[in-house]
Write an enzyme that holds these catalytic residues in place. Structure first.
Site, PDB file in Angstrom:
ATOM      1  N   GLU A 169       0.835  -1.205   0.000  1.00 36.15           N
ATOM      2  CA  GLU A 169       0.000   0.000   0.000  1.00 36.15           C
ATOM      3  C   GLU A 169       0.871   1.257   0.000  1.00 36.15           C
ATOM      4  OE1 GLU A 169      -3.184  -0.105   2.889  1.00 36.15           O
ATOM      5  OE2 GLU A 169      -4.125  -1.833   1.897  1.00 36.15           O
ATOM      6  N   GLU A 218      -5.202  -8.438  -0.757  1.00 36.57           N
ATOM      7  CA  GLU A 218      -6.055  -8.084   0.382  1.00 36.57           C
ATOM      8  C   GLU A 218      -7.474  -7.923  -0.135  1.00 36.57           C
ATOM      9  OE1 GLU A 218      -4.876  -5.089   3.214  1.00 36.57           O
ATOM     10  OE2 GLU A 218      -2.729  -5.528   2.932  1.00 36.57           O
TER      11      GLU A 218
END
Length: 514
Positions: free
Chosen positions: A194, A318
């Site tokens: 991320e 994810e």
């Protein structure tokens, strides 16, 4: 008229003739090509809440079967569903994790504050050796997320060397001094996590440049080639994918990630309850779950422009439902219950991934134990399996099987003036010639008959299992661990090559045709 369009129109005519509680599914078994990678069924375990500590890794005095401090009943449950890989140590935690703090004598390992998740103190007793021991017990391939956010190129390079190098070097000597002679040869390696957010708040241009630098020094050692995974987009940030595909040479990355969570309300400030919701809230949650189809299709289309041979995998490492934490728990621990609704999300999402197996070759549910859409919940010495766990059990036959193309004409599930497809499905054929079909009925009110035709492959016998319950809010608890659990399914009738399946409301069904 094209064959696919003809099948779709034929299906729609069938629906118009026989009412809105019918679906038509045509499966082409003539020439399967694409393999559904087993790594689509991967899991994710972060240093977050009670996933690692009090999940996998327990107090040495706890009266449960253990190897060292690894909890073996959890291991046995995950082995039963053949989890193929496990991602660690994060998540956001990965970009503040310094691997050398988690090796060597445990009593001498420095403590750290987990600034992302609850502000708790980590004692680093679960580190590299413990994680890789867990993966060996699980018979799962490790997927390590390297620290680009607060780490250095040298730190990541040395970690790869510590894990994968043989011969004589400072890192191999250190590994041997810590009790491991042979390299682990870890294949999957994330270069940051991320990076658009908690991993550094980078622009895609900056990240792509940093990836090239970090990946250069994350070496391939003999017998241990790395499958490097770039930190990809947040949900529908298509520009991030565009920039990465344009600026990172394809030979440098095995995969590009995508993160997307189903948030029931669509509001990150108030996500909604895991256990108390009505049909309107349920319907909106399923709408947001089905958005995964659009995300995968659009990101794949961008990747196709730069990589028409599909060498780079789309890695959805994810995904899952994210609700408000259970009342009375630490909000930073992200502990939520797991309902039949969550199982329907899991089945639907896995069907989407299967049907995009030409590009989606890895995915990781968030998270495995006690966090978000967990497979397993623990409470002291007790353990329970969630409805989501059983979906992975129903779908496991798809792993490494060949995808069978389908045409599905499904009725709509209507609520408050909006409509979603009531049924989704995927199909595969395994190495023994058995055909596996997974069907999900999202409709909260109606059973649906699925008229299924298998073309190009005769079958004689059918067996099945079903996961369903009376309410979409139903959960397994420590007082009633088996409320939502698969049972044998025989709600089908075969007539030649056509199989009529009576799919109950709110159900997930797996069928095997031989």
């Amino acid at each position: 008229m094209k064959k696919g369009l003809f099948l779709f129109l034929s299906g729609m005519l069938f629906l118009m003739s026989f009412g809105q509680q019918q679906a038509v599914l045509t499966i082409d078994a003539a020439a399967p090509k694409t393999t559904i990678s087993r790594h689509i069924y991967g899991q994710f375990s972060e240093h977050l809440g009670h996933c690692i500590y009090d999940g996998y890794w327990v107090d040495e005095k706890m009266n449960v079967p253990k190897k060292d401090r690894i909890r073996l009943d959890v291991v046995a449950a995950l082995k039963k569903i053949h989890i193929p890989n496990l991602r660690w140590p994060g998540g956001c935690f990965a970009d503040e994790y310094h691997w050398r703090d988690g090796i060597g004598e445990r009593s001498r390992r420095p403590k750290m504050i987990n600034t992302h998740w609850g502000g708790v103190t980590e004692d680093n007793s679960f580190g590299t050796h413990e994680f890789l021991e867990l993966c060996e017990l699980l018979d799962a391939e490790p997927y390590i997320a390297g620290n680009m956010g607060s780490g250095t190129v040298e730190e990541m390079s040395r970690w790869v060397e510590y894990l994968n190098a043989d011969g004589d070097s400072p890192m191999t000597r250190l590994r041997k001094a810590n009790g491991r002679d042979q390299p682990w040869k870890v294949p999957f390696w994330g270069v940051g996590n991320e990076s658009w957010g908690c991993g550094g708040n980078m622009t895609p241009e900056y990240y792509a440049s940093e990836f090239r630098r970090y990946a250069t020094f994350a070496r391939n050692y003999p017998g241990a080639p790395l499958k490097k995974i770039a930190s990809g987009a947040n949900a529908d940030d298509y520009n991030w994918t565009e920039v990465c595909m344009k600026n990172i040479p394809q030979h440098m990355m095995w995969g590009l990630s995508l993160h997307y969570y189903t948030v029931p309300t669509g509001n990150w400030g108030r996500k909604g309850s895991a256990t108390s919701f009505n049909e309107t809230e349920y319907f909106k949650t399923m709408q947001r779950c089905l958005h995964m189809e659009e995300l995968v299709a659009k990101h794949s289309a961008i990747m196709d422009r730069y990589d028409p041979e599909k060498k780079v995998a789309l890695v959805v490492d994810e995904w899952g439902i994210w609700t408000d934490p259970e009342p009375g728990t630490n909000p930073g621990f992200l502990y939520q219950q797991n309902s039949l609704r969550d199982a329907l999300i899991a089945g639907t999402t896995l069907n989407i991934f299967n049907n995009h197996a030409d590009r989606v070759r890895m995915a990781n549910l968030a998270q495995t134990v006690n966090v978000l859409q967990a497979l397993i919940l623990t409470k002291g010495t007790e353990m329970l399996l969630t409805p989501t766990y059983y979906v992975f059990d129903l779908f496991k036959e798809h792993m490494d099987a060949k995808l069978l193309p389908i045409q599905l004409a499904a009725p709509g599930y209507n609520k408050d003036g909006a409509t979603i497809p009531a049924v989704n499905a995927s199909a595969s054929v395994d190495s023994n010639g058995r055909v596996h079909i997974t069907l999900v009925n999202l409709d909260a009110d109606n059973a649906i008959t699925v008229q299924t035709t298998l073309k190009g492959k005769p079958f004689k016998t059918v067996s099945g299992r079903i996961l369903t319950s009376g309410k979409f809010t139903d959960i397994n608890t420590f007082e009633n661990k088996n409320l939502v659990k698969p049972v044998a399914f025989n709600g089908f009738k075969q007539t030649g090559a056509v199989l009529s399946v009576q799919l109950p409301r709110l159900s997930i069904v797996s069928l095997t045709l031989e």
